[in-house]
Every structure is written in C-alpha cells, then in structure tokens.
Design an enzyme around this catalytic site. Structure first.
Site, short mmCIF file in Angstrom:
data_model
loop_
_atom_site.label_atom_id
_atom_site.label_comp_id
_atom_site.label_asym_id
_atom_site.label_seq_id
_atom_site.Cartn_x
_atom_site.Cartn_y
_atom_site.Cartn_z
CD GLU A 55 -1.33 -2.26 2.22
OE1 GLU A 55 -2.14 -2.83 2.96
OE2 GLU A 55 -0.12 -2.57 2.15
CB CYS A 83 -0.83 -3.22 8.97
SG CYS A 83 0.31 -2.01 8.25
CB CYS A 86 -1.10 0.29 5.20
SG CYS A 86 0.51 -0.44 4.83
#
Length: 149
Positions: A55, A83, A86
């Site tokens: 990402e 996560c 990100c």
C-alpha cells in the site's frame, strides 16, 4: 473505465510478483479517473524498509505521479486488509475508497483487529469495501507460507 474485479486482478498480479521475489505476496494498485495510475507490491526485504508495504509503495508512486501527496478522488485496491501503518497513510493521503480482498485476522486495521479507518474522531472518512477476489488472495498467501515451512 476499470471495474473492481479488473483492478483487484491487477493488485493480485503485483502480489504474485512480490511472492516470486521472496516477499510476502501482497499487491496494491491506485485507481484514479477509471484507470490504474500506480502499482505497488511488498518490498520490505528487497528495500530493507519496514514501511515498504504494498500500500505504501503504491501510495508513494501515485503521489509522485500527480505531484501531490493528497490522493483525493483515488481508490486503493489491495489484496490483504491493511495494517495500522498503512491505514494511517491512507487517511493522511485522503484516499476516497479502499477495496481489499482478504481480511487479516492477525493485523487488519479496517475492522478485523483494529478499526483505524473511519474512526468517528478522525477528520477523514473513506468508503471501505472488502471481499473482491478474497479467495484468490487468501490462497496466494496460504501457498506462500506453506512453501516456506
């Protein structure tokens, strides 16, 4: 005009390339005005960079392509639920929409473990969709880790 399945297939292709390079197979693409404008894949090992998640790589490429870190009007497609790091980057980039394939029950920050995105106290909200090509994305990850054991 690219549709969700085609965009996610492009993200899966990035994930496969990451896996072939020995990285955890996660891929991402940024779509703007109906076309892919940036691609990313996990590069943590190759770049020796703990922030080089798919990402982040895709967001950096998109920002460079338009000359602005604000990515309003863009949709990020990623093969695994982001996560917390990100998710935070997506908020700061002002992404309009996140579409992810497979949920991450160990580190997902779009609702599986944490609910970082769309927290009511944050100043930016985005549309979050999930499940497009989830089985393919999950199988890619399972096969990668099965081969590692």
């Amino acid at each position: 005009m690219i549709d969700d399945r085609v965009a996610m297939q492009a993200a899966l292709n990035e994930a496969r390339l990451a896996g072939e390079a020995g990285e955890v197979p996660i891929g991402a693409v940024v779509v703007s005005e109906g076309a892919i404008m940036a691609r990313g894949q996990n590069r943590v090992l190759r770049d020796l960079d703990p922030t080089a998640h798919a990402e982040i790589v895709a967001l950096r490429a998109a920002a460079a392509a338009i000359g602005n870190y604000r990515l309003m009007g863009c949709t990020l497609y990623v093969t695994l639920e982001p996560c917390a790091m990100c998710a935070g980057a997506m908020i700061h980039a002002r992404i309009d929409q996140l579409v992810y394939a497979a949920a991450d029950p160990k580190a997902g920050a779009a609702g599986s473990v944490l609910a970082v995105l769309n927290h009511p106290q944050l100043n930016h909200q985005m549309i979050v969709d999930q499940g497009i090509l989830a089985d393919e994305a999950a199988e890619l990850l399972r096969n990668f880790f099965r081969e590692r054991r």
